[in-house]
Design an enzyme around this catalytic site. Structure first.
Site, short mmCIF file in Angstrom:
data_model
loop_
_atom_site.label_atom_id
_atom_site.label_comp_id
_atom_site.label_asym_id
_atom_site.label_seq_id
_atom_site.Cartn_x
_atom_site.Cartn_y
_atom_site.Cartn_z
CE LYS A 1 -0.06 4.36 -1.93
NZ LYS A 1 -1.27 3.55 -1.62
CE1 TYR B 1 0.12 -0.40 -5.30
CE2 TYR B 1 0.08 1.52 -6.73
CZ TYR B 1 0.18 0.96 -5.45
OH TYR B 1 0.33 1.78 -4.35
CG ASN C 1 -3.64 4.06 1.21
OD1 ASN C 1 -3.00 4.60 0.29
ND2 ASN C 1 -3.78 2.75 1.30
CG HIS D 1 4.07 1.50 -1.73
ND1 HIS D 1 3.24 0.41 -1.93
CD2 HIS D 1 5.34 1.03 -1.86
CE1 HIS D 1 3.98 -0.66 -2.19
NE2 HIS D 1 5.26 -0.31 -2.15
CD GLU E 1 6.98 -2.70 -3.93
OE1 GLU E 1 5.82 -3.14 -4.08
OE2 GLU E 1 7.35 -2.10 -2.90
#
Ligand code: UDP
Ligand code: MG
Length: 161
Positions: free
Chosen positions: A20, A60, A123, A126, A137
Site C-alpha cells: 500500500k 473494496y 497497515n 494487502h 482481484e
C-alpha cells in the site's frame, strides 16, 4: 515448449499482494518481496501504479458501507501501490499468515504488519483472503499478458514431488 509448467494445480494457487502507499513511502517494497521470495513463492506479476478510484472502489466494494471506507479510499489513492501476484501451494492462506492481523496492534511480531506497522489505518500491505477473491482481484489489477508463467527449477526442493 515455452509455456509448459511442470507444476500440478495444487502448486499453482495464486494470490494478489499489494504494498500500500505507506509501505511504498517507507521503502518496504524490497523487504516484502524478500519475505515472499525466501519463503519459496514464485513471483508471476509485478507493477507499480497509481490506483484509480474505479479500481479501488471495485477492490473494496464489500466495505462500501463501513464508516472507514472514504478514508480507506483516500489512503489507497494517496500514492503509488506495488501490486504483485505470487504463486505456490496454499499461497492464499500462507500469505495471510505472513501479513498478520488487519489491526496492526493485534498483528504478531514476525508478520509484515506486526513488524512494520502500528495502526489499522496504515497497515502496509494487502493480501487476498480466499482463493475465489484472489482470482477476482488478480483479474482486476492485472491483464492476463502481465502474468508470467515461468517454470521453477527448484521444484523438488520446495515440494515433495
Ligand atoms: N481498515 C481500516 N479500518 C478498519 C478496518 C479496515 O482502515 O477498521 C482498512 C485496512 O487498511 C484494511 C482494509 O481496510 O487492510 C481492508 O479491510 P479488511 O477487513 O479486508 O482487512 P484485510 O483483509 O486487509 O486484513
Ligand atoms: Mg480483506
Amino acid at each position: 515448449c515455452l509455456h509448459y509448467s511442470s507444476a500440478a494445480p495444487e502448486f499453482r494457487e495464486r494470490t494478489l499482494i499489494a504494498v500500500k502507499p505507506d509501505g511504498v513511502q517507507r521503502r518496504l517494497v524490497g523487504e516484502i518481496i524478500g519475505r515472499f521470495e525466501r519463503r519459496g513463492f514464485k513471483l508471476v506479476g509485478i507493477k507499480i501504479l497509481q490506483a484509480s478510484e474505479g479500481i479501488l472502489a471495485n477492490h473494496y466494494h464489500d466495505l462500501q458501507r463501513k464508516p472507514f471506507y472514504p478514508a480507506l479510499i483516500r489512503y489507497m489513492a494517496s500514492g503509488p501501490v506495488v501490486a504483485m501476484v505470487w504463486e505456490g501451494h496454499n499461497v492464499v492462506k500462507s500469505s495471510r499468515l505472513m501479513v498478520g492481523e488487519t489491526d496492526s496492534s493485534q498483528a504478531k511480531p514476525g508478520t509484515v504488519r506486526g513488524d512494520f506497522s502500528i495502526h489499522i489505518s496504515r497497515n502496509i500491505i494487502h493480501a487476498s483472503d480466499s482463493v475465489e477473491v484472489a482470482e477476482k482481484e488478480i483479474g482486476l489489477w492485472f491483464h492476463g499478458a502481465e502474468l508470467i508463467d515461468w517454470e521453477t527449477k527448484d521444484h523438488t526442493d520446495l515440494y515433495n514431488v
